[in-house]
Design an enzyme around this catalytic site. Structure first.
Site, PDB file in Angstrom:
ATOM      1  N   CYS A  16       0.427  -1.484  -0.419  1.00 19.04           N
ATOM      2  CA  CYS A  16       0.398  -0.104  -0.005  1.00 19.04           C
ATOM      3  C   CYS A  16       1.241   1.599   0.273  1.00 19.04           C
ATOM      4  CB  CYS A  16      -0.870   0.275   0.899  1.00 19.04           C
ATOM      5  SG  CYS A  16      -2.257  -1.329   1.112  1.00 19.04           S
ATOM      6  N   HIS A  54       3.530 -13.214  -9.120  1.00 19.34           N
ATOM      7  CA  HIS A  54       4.359 -12.325  -9.795  1.00 19.34           C
ATOM      8  C   HIS A  54       4.634 -12.843 -10.505  1.00 19.34           C
ATOM      9  CE1 HIS A  54       6.644 -13.112  -5.572  1.00 19.34           C
ATOM     10  NE2 HIS A  54       5.442 -13.469  -4.715  1.00 19.34           N
ATOM     11  N   HIS A  66      -0.395 -10.324  -4.294  1.00 16.41           N
ATOM     12  CA  HIS A  66       0.374  -9.674  -5.233  1.00 16.41           C
ATOM     13  C   HIS A  66       0.776 -11.305  -6.441  1.00 16.41           C
ATOM     14  CE1 HIS A  66       2.926 -11.155  -1.716  1.00 16.41           C
ATOM     15  NE2 HIS A  66       3.892 -11.787  -2.768  1.00 16.41           N
TER      16      HIS A  66
HETATM   17  P1  AMP Z   1       5.930 -13.562  -1.623  1.00 15.87           P
HETATM   18  O1  AMP Z   1       7.150 -13.951  -0.749  1.00 15.87           O
HETATM   19  O2  AMP Z   1       5.114 -14.253  -2.270  1.00 15.87           O
HETATM   20  O3  AMP Z   1       5.259 -11.880  -0.500  1.00 15.87           O
HETATM   21  O4  AMP Z   1       6.798 -12.021  -2.130  1.00 15.87           O
HETATM   22  C1  AMP Z   1       6.943 -11.077  -1.746  1.00 15.87           C
HETATM   23  C2  AMP Z   1       8.072  -9.770  -2.863  1.00 15.87           C
HETATM   24  O5  AMP Z   1       8.175  -8.835  -2.276  1.00 15.87           O
HETATM   25  C3  AMP Z   1       9.537 -11.020  -1.929  1.00 15.87           C
HETATM   26  O6  AMP Z   1       9.800 -11.023  -4.134  1.00 15.87           O
HETATM   27  C4  AMP Z   1      10.697  -9.404  -2.382  1.00 15.87           C
HETATM   28  O7  AMP Z   1      11.270  -9.574  -2.986  1.00 15.87           O
HETATM   29  C5  AMP Z   1       9.566  -8.536  -2.608  1.00 15.87           C
HETATM   30  N1  AMP Z   1       9.286  -7.537  -2.100  1.00 15.87           N
HETATM   31  C6  AMP Z   1       9.366  -7.185  -0.954  1.00 15.87           C
HETATM   32  N2  AMP Z   1       9.760  -5.684  -0.593  1.00 15.87           N
HETATM   33  C7  AMP Z   1       9.919  -4.684  -2.035  1.00 15.87           C
HETATM   34  C8  AMP Z   1      10.371  -3.663  -2.475  1.00 15.87           C
HETATM   35  N3  AMP Z   1      10.209  -2.809  -1.342  1.00 15.87           N
HETATM   36  N4  AMP Z   1      10.099  -3.561  -3.345  1.00 15.87           N
HETATM   37  C9  AMP Z   1      10.119  -4.639  -4.193  1.00 15.87           C
HETATM   38  N5  AMP Z   1       9.842  -5.702  -4.083  1.00 15.87           N
HETATM   39  C10 AMP Z   1       9.953  -5.665  -2.629  1.00 15.87           C
HETATM   40 ZN    ZN Z   2      -1.219  -3.452   1.238  1.00 16.33          ZN
END
Ligand code: AMP
Ligand code: ZN
Length: 112
Positions: free
Chosen positions: A6, A100, A98
């Protein structure tokens, strides 16, 4: 709300954007697990796939209908994988829904 994604949507935390419209944002993952690794998120805060219902799920169709264009414009030409980790056993670390997009190179045959 104390939600990292967010804050990215609000612009309080910077991101490298790949696509944005009124409903969704796509940005590059900060710790890429493939040559191209993009996250696509709804602007509405939904904690995970587990938080989807008939009232809020239409954004998922919008996201999936945009993913081909986002992947193409990121230079992916030979296929990609969509992953959505949901809950602790799946190692979901950010509790904002999210997807990927992983691609740009041959991926592992394993999914888990
Ligand atoms: P998940 O583990 O499926 O919840 O994915 C979360 C993803 O967010 C991970 O792949 C992280 O590398 C990514 N992530 C965390 N912080 C950031 C950020 N500030 N900008 C971009 N990606 C992020
Ligand atoms: Zn959120």
């Amino acid at each position: 709300m104390d939600c990292l994604f967010c804050k990215i949507i609000a612009g309080d935390i910077p991101s490298k954007k790949a696509y944005e419209d009124n409903d969704m944002l796509a940005f590059y993952d900060i710790a890429p697990q493939a040559k191209v690794h993009i996250l696509v998120i709804p602007k509405e805060h939904i904690p995970s796939i587990d938080g989807l219902n008939t009232d809020n799920a239409s954004v998922v169709a919008k996201i999936f209908s945009k993913i081909p264009e986002i992947a193409r414009e990121a230079g992916i030409t030979n296929g990609y994988r969509i992953v959505s980790n949901c809950g602790d056993d799946a190692c979901q670390t950010v509790k904002h829904l999210h997807f990927h997009i992983l691609g740009g190179e041959p991926l592992s045959e394993k999914m888990a």
